[in-house]
Design a protein around this motif. Structure first.
Motif, PDB file in Angstrom:
ATOM      1  N   TYR A  15      13.136  -8.191   9.814  1.00 36.95           N
ATOM      2  CA  TYR A  15      13.024  -6.818   9.318  1.00 36.95           C
ATOM      3  C   TYR A  15      11.949  -6.728   8.239  1.00 36.95           C
ATOM      4  CZ  TYR A  15      15.080  -2.119   8.954  1.00 36.95           C
ATOM      5  OH  TYR A  15      15.308  -0.762   9.019  1.00 36.95           O
ATOM      6  N   CYS A  16      11.934  -7.724   7.359  1.00 37.39           N
ATOM      7  CA  CYS A  16      10.921  -7.765   6.293  1.00 37.39           C
ATOM      8  C   CYS A  16       9.520  -7.841   6.882  1.00 37.39           C
ATOM      9  CB  CYS A  16      11.189  -8.962   5.377  1.00 37.39           C
ATOM     10  SG  CYS A  16       9.990  -9.157   4.044  1.00 37.39           S
ATOM     11  N   LEU A  17       9.329  -8.689   7.892  1.00 40.40           N
ATOM     12  CA  LEU A  17       8.021  -8.828   8.534  1.00 40.40           C
ATOM     13  C   LEU A  17       7.615  -7.535   9.236  1.00 40.40           C
ATOM     14  CD1 LEU A  17       8.372 -12.414  10.052  1.00 40.40           C
ATOM     15  CD2 LEU A  17       7.022 -11.731   8.056  1.00 40.40           C
ATOM     16  N   SER A  18       8.587  -6.846   9.851  1.00 38.04           N
ATOM     17  CA  SER A  18       8.290  -5.597  10.531  1.00 38.04           C
ATOM     18  C   SER A  18       7.840  -4.527   9.547  1.00 38.04           C
ATOM     19  CB  SER A  18       9.529  -5.117  11.297  1.00 38.04           C
ATOM     20  OG  SER A  18       9.295  -3.859  11.904  1.00 38.04           O
ATOM     21  N   VAL A  19       8.597  -4.365   8.460  1.00 35.87           N
ATOM     22  CA  VAL A  19       8.231  -3.364   7.448  1.00 35.87           C
ATOM     23  C   VAL A  19       6.881  -3.710   6.818  1.00 35.87           C
ATOM     24  CG1 VAL A  19       8.877  -2.385   5.214  1.00 35.87           C
ATOM     25  CG2 VAL A  19      10.622  -2.750   6.955  1.00 35.87           C
ATOM     26  N   LEU A  20       6.638  -5.008   6.594  1.00 38.67           N
ATOM     27  CA  LEU A  20       5.355  -5.438   6.047  1.00 38.67           C
ATOM     28  C   LEU A  20       4.221  -5.095   7.009  1.00 38.67           C
ATOM     29  CD1 LEU A  20       3.772  -6.957   3.857  1.00 38.67           C
ATOM     30  CD2 LEU A  20       4.234  -9.082   5.105  1.00 38.67           C
ATOM     31  N   GLY A  21       4.474  -5.280   8.312  1.00 33.61           N
ATOM     32  CA  GLY A  21       3.466  -4.935   9.311  1.00 33.61           C
ATOM     33  C   GLY A  21       3.150  -3.448   9.305  1.00 33.61           C
ATOM     34  N   TYR A  22       4.188  -2.607   9.224  1.00 40.57           N
ATOM     35  CA  TYR A  22       3.965  -1.162   9.171  1.00 40.57           C
ATOM     36  C   TYR A  22       3.230  -0.766   7.888  1.00 40.57           C
ATOM     37  CZ  TYR A  22       6.624   0.113  13.337  1.00 40.57           C
ATOM     38  OH  TYR A  22       7.031   0.273  14.634  1.00 40.57           O
ATOM     39  N   PHE A  23       3.496  -1.491   6.809  1.00 38.04           N
ATOM     40  CA  PHE A  23       2.796  -1.216   5.548  1.00 38.04           C
ATOM     41  C   PHE A  23       1.314  -1.555   5.671  1.00 38.04           C
ATOM     42  CE2 PHE A  23       1.278  -2.745   1.386  1.00 38.04           C
ATOM     43  CZ  PHE A  23       1.384  -1.565   0.669  1.00 38.04           C
ATOM     44  N   ILE A  24       1.007  -2.699   6.296  1.00 33.13           N
ATOM     45  CA  ILE A  24      -0.390  -3.088   6.504  1.00 33.13           C
ATOM     46  C   ILE A  24      -1.098  -2.046   7.365  1.00 33.13           C
ATOM     47  CG2 ILE A  24      -1.898  -4.811   7.580  1.00 33.13           C
ATOM     48  CD1 ILE A  24       0.160  -6.930   6.790  1.00 33.13           C
ATOM     49  N   ASP A  25      -0.412  -1.586   8.410  1.00 38.03           N
ATOM     50  CA  ASP A  25      -0.983  -0.553   9.272  1.00 38.03           C
ATOM     51  C   ASP A  25      -1.194   0.743   8.497  1.00 38.03           C
ATOM     52  OD1 ASP A  25      -1.736   0.781  11.766  1.00 38.03           O
ATOM     53  OD2 ASP A  25       0.226   1.749  11.642  1.00 38.03           O
ATOM     54  N   PHE A  26      -0.257   1.052   7.593  1.00 42.40           N
ATOM     55  CA  PHE A  26      -0.369   2.251   6.756  1.00 42.40           C
ATOM     56  C   PHE A  26      -1.620   2.185   5.881  1.00 42.40           C
ATOM     57  CE2 PHE A  26       0.604   4.487   2.758  1.00 42.40           C
ATOM     58  CZ  PHE A  26       0.866   5.756   3.247  1.00 42.40           C
ATOM     59  N   ILE A  27      -1.936   0.990   5.391  1.00 39.08           N
ATOM     60  CA  ILE A  27      -3.085   0.819   4.483  1.00 39.08           C
ATOM     61  C   ILE A  27      -4.393   0.671   5.253  1.00 39.08           C
ATOM     62  CG2 ILE A  27      -4.104  -0.646   2.697  1.00 39.08           C
ATOM     63  CD1 ILE A  27      -1.681   0.948   1.753  1.00 39.08           C
ATOM     64  N   GLN A  28      -4.370  -0.129   6.334  1.00 39.56           N
ATOM     65  CA  GLN A  28      -5.618  -0.507   6.994  1.00 39.56           C
ATOM     66  C   GLN A  28      -5.819   0.138   8.370  1.00 39.56           C
ATOM     67  OE1 GLN A  28      -5.624  -4.795   7.195  1.00 39.56           O
ATOM     68  NE2 GLN A  28      -5.866  -5.043   4.986  1.00 39.56           N
ATOM     69  N   ASN A  29      -4.820   0.858   8.883  1.00 42.62           N
ATOM     70  CA  ASN A  29      -4.895   1.429  10.230  1.00 42.62           C
ATOM     71  C   ASN A  29      -5.176   0.332  11.262  1.00 42.62           C
ATOM     72  OD1 ASN A  29      -4.929   3.276  12.333  1.00 42.62           O
ATOM     73  ND2 ASN A  29      -7.080   3.819  12.017  1.00 42.62           N
ATOM     74  N   ASN A  30      -4.330  -0.671  11.272  1.00 43.04           N
ATOM     75  CA  ASN A  30      -4.483  -1.824  12.160  1.00 43.04           C
ATOM     76  C   ASN A  30      -3.484  -1.705  13.309  1.00 43.04           C
ATOM     77  OD1 ASN A  30      -4.391  -4.454  13.343  1.00 43.04           O
ATOM     78  ND2 ASN A  30      -5.263  -5.299  11.456  1.00 43.04           N
ATOM     79  N   ILE A  36       2.742  -5.399  16.695  1.00 42.26           N
ATOM     80  CA  ILE A  36       3.578  -6.544  16.320  1.00 42.26           C
ATOM     81  C   ILE A  36       4.792  -6.077  15.523  1.00 42.26           C
ATOM     82  CG2 ILE A  36       3.663  -8.670  14.954  1.00 42.26           C
ATOM     83  CD1 ILE A  36       0.706  -9.081  15.613  1.00 42.26           C
ATOM     84  N   ALA A  37       4.553  -5.136  14.601  1.00 44.99           N
ATOM     85  CA  ALA A  37       5.638  -4.603  13.774  1.00 44.99           C
ATOM     86  C   ALA A  37       6.682  -3.902  14.644  1.00 44.99           C
ATOM     87  CB  ALA A  37       5.079  -3.629  12.740  1.00 44.99           C
ATOM     88  N   PHE A  38       6.237  -3.189  15.673  1.00 45.38           N
ATOM     89  CA  PHE A  38       7.162  -2.497  16.567  1.00 45.38           C
ATOM     90  C   PHE A  38       8.035  -3.493  17.321  1.00 45.38           C
ATOM     91  CE2 PHE A  38       8.022  -1.128  20.945  1.00 45.38           C
ATOM     92  CZ  PHE A  38       8.869  -0.067  20.693  1.00 45.38           C
ATOM     93  N   TRP A  39       7.438  -4.543  17.865  1.00 46.13           N
ATOM     94  CA  TRP A  39       8.214  -5.530  18.611  1.00 46.13           C
ATOM     95  C   TRP A  39       9.153  -6.304  17.698  1.00 46.13           C
ATOM     96  CZ3 TRP A  39       8.937  -4.742  23.369  1.00 46.13           C
ATOM     97  CH2 TRP A  39       7.946  -4.187  24.162  1.00 46.13           C
ATOM     98  N   LEU A  40       8.728  -6.553  16.465  1.00 42.67           N
ATOM     99  CA  LEU A  40       9.622  -7.187  15.501  1.00 42.67           C
ATOM    100  C   LEU A  40      10.813  -6.283  15.203  1.00 42.67           C
ATOM    101  CD1 LEU A  40       7.094  -8.734  12.944  1.00 42.67           C
ATOM    102  CD2 LEU A  40       8.658  -9.992  14.442  1.00 42.67           C
ATOM    103  N   LEU A  41      10.545  -4.982  15.111  1.00 42.55           N
ATOM    104  CA  LEU A  41      11.624  -4.019  14.871  1.00 42.55           C
ATOM    105  C   LEU A  41      12.579  -3.982  16.063  1.00 42.55           C
ATOM    106  CD1 LEU A  41      12.554  -1.933  12.764  1.00 42.55           C
ATOM    107  CD2 LEU A  41      11.319  -0.193  14.054  1.00 42.55           C
ATOM    108  N   SER A  42      12.044  -4.107  17.258  1.00 50.10           N
ATOM    109  CA  SER A  42      12.898  -4.144  18.455  1.00 50.10           C
ATOM    110  C   SER A  42      13.793  -5.383  18.441  1.00 50.10           C
ATOM    111  CB  SER A  42      12.026  -4.151  19.717  1.00 50.10           C
ATOM    112  OG  SER A  42      11.204  -2.999  19.771  1.00 50.10           O
TER     113      SER A  42
END
Length: 273
Positions: A15-30, A36-42
């Motif tokens: 869950y931590c890795l997923s939220v971190l991934g969404y945060f990176i996407d929020f900052i960098q539009n990656n 990856i964050a979506f699949w981790l959330l799944s």
């Protein structure tokens, strides 16, 4: 029990890795990180479901009775809603905000009593009415969380527009009108759910104890939550109010909800679970 503890830790990590991934996407539009964050959330959703199932088998009951279980189930509902919304609307920023709350609730649950309910409470929880009462209220909390998240996106976009910060990030937050409308819709869903949950709780209390704990802090604060959200819905639907101030009112309503959820239980004589 050791297996459940290890599974719980694994859920926290993913869950931590997923939220971190969404945060990176929020900052960098990656977008790669976003996928990856979506699949981790799944994976988190699946692991949470397994955890709930194993705990249900271990204690032979629906695992929503303790404070820890309630918070865990609440987080699972948020993850479930996130996956559904991602499928329907693909609103990455909303998913980030919702799961930031979900992850916070899940990590806070570490400090909540995680054991089984006492024999006295287990007897009280036999009534299916009480189980429905708890589930409906947790669903209302989850829908109010989604409503809050849409209002937060509205707030952020309003601030970007005010400061003339044009860019792709602003477009990814969604259209202001749609954000406002969806915030209202989820609040509209959450309001009757919470009202029904409270009514069911009162019926259960009357059947079990022949009294209704009107002066219990948890009960009083729950009605305050309904009043605040009622004002928000009234302003939107009847007064036809729109805009920034209405979004702030919805955000304030959610803060009242959080106070009700986390604090009132600690000072409640009736809601000792």
């Amino acid at each position: 029990m050791l297996g459940l503890n290890l599974l719980y830790i694994l859920i926290i990590v993913f869950y931590c890795l997923s939220v971190l991934g969404y945060f990176i996407d929020f900052i960098q539009n990656n977008q790669k990180v976003n996928r990856i964050a979506f699949w981790l959330l799944s994976i988190v959703w699946i692991l949470q479901l397994v955890f709930l199932g194993l705990r249900a088998l271990e204690y032979s009951r629906l695992p929503i009775m303790t404070i820890f279980e309630g918070m865990f189930f609440y987080a699972w509902i948020l993850v479930t809603f996130s996956l559904i919304i991602n499928r329907l609307y693909r609103m990455d920023f909303l998913i980030f905000f919702v799961n930031l709350i979900g992850f916070s609730v899940l990590t806070i649950s570490i400090f909540a009593p995680a054991g089984d309910v006492s024999s006295q409470l287990a007897e009280l929880f036999i009534l299916e009415l009480l189980i429905i009462h708890v589930v409906v209220l947790l669903l209302s909390y989850a829908t109010f969380t989604l409503s809050f998240s849409f209002s937060m996106l509205y707030f952020l976009q309003h601030q970007m527009l005010k400061k003339k910060r044009w860019g792709e990030r602003m477009t990814r937050t969604g259209n202001l009108s749609n954000l406002e409308k969806r915030s209202f819709i989820f609040a509209l869903i959450g309001f009757p759910l919470m009202l029904i949950g409270l009514i069911l709780g009162m019926i259960w209390a009357w059947i079990k104890f022949e009294t209704i704990p009107w002066y219990d802090l948890k009960v009083l604060s729950s009605f305050i939550v309904l009043i605040v959200y009622g004002i928000y819905l009234f302003q939107y639907q009847v007064k036809k109010k729109r805009g920034y101030n209405l979004a702030l009112l919805n955000i304030a309503a959610f803060l009242v909800l959080l106070i009700n959820y986390f604090l009132s239980s600690s000072f409640s004589e009736f809601h000792i679970w």
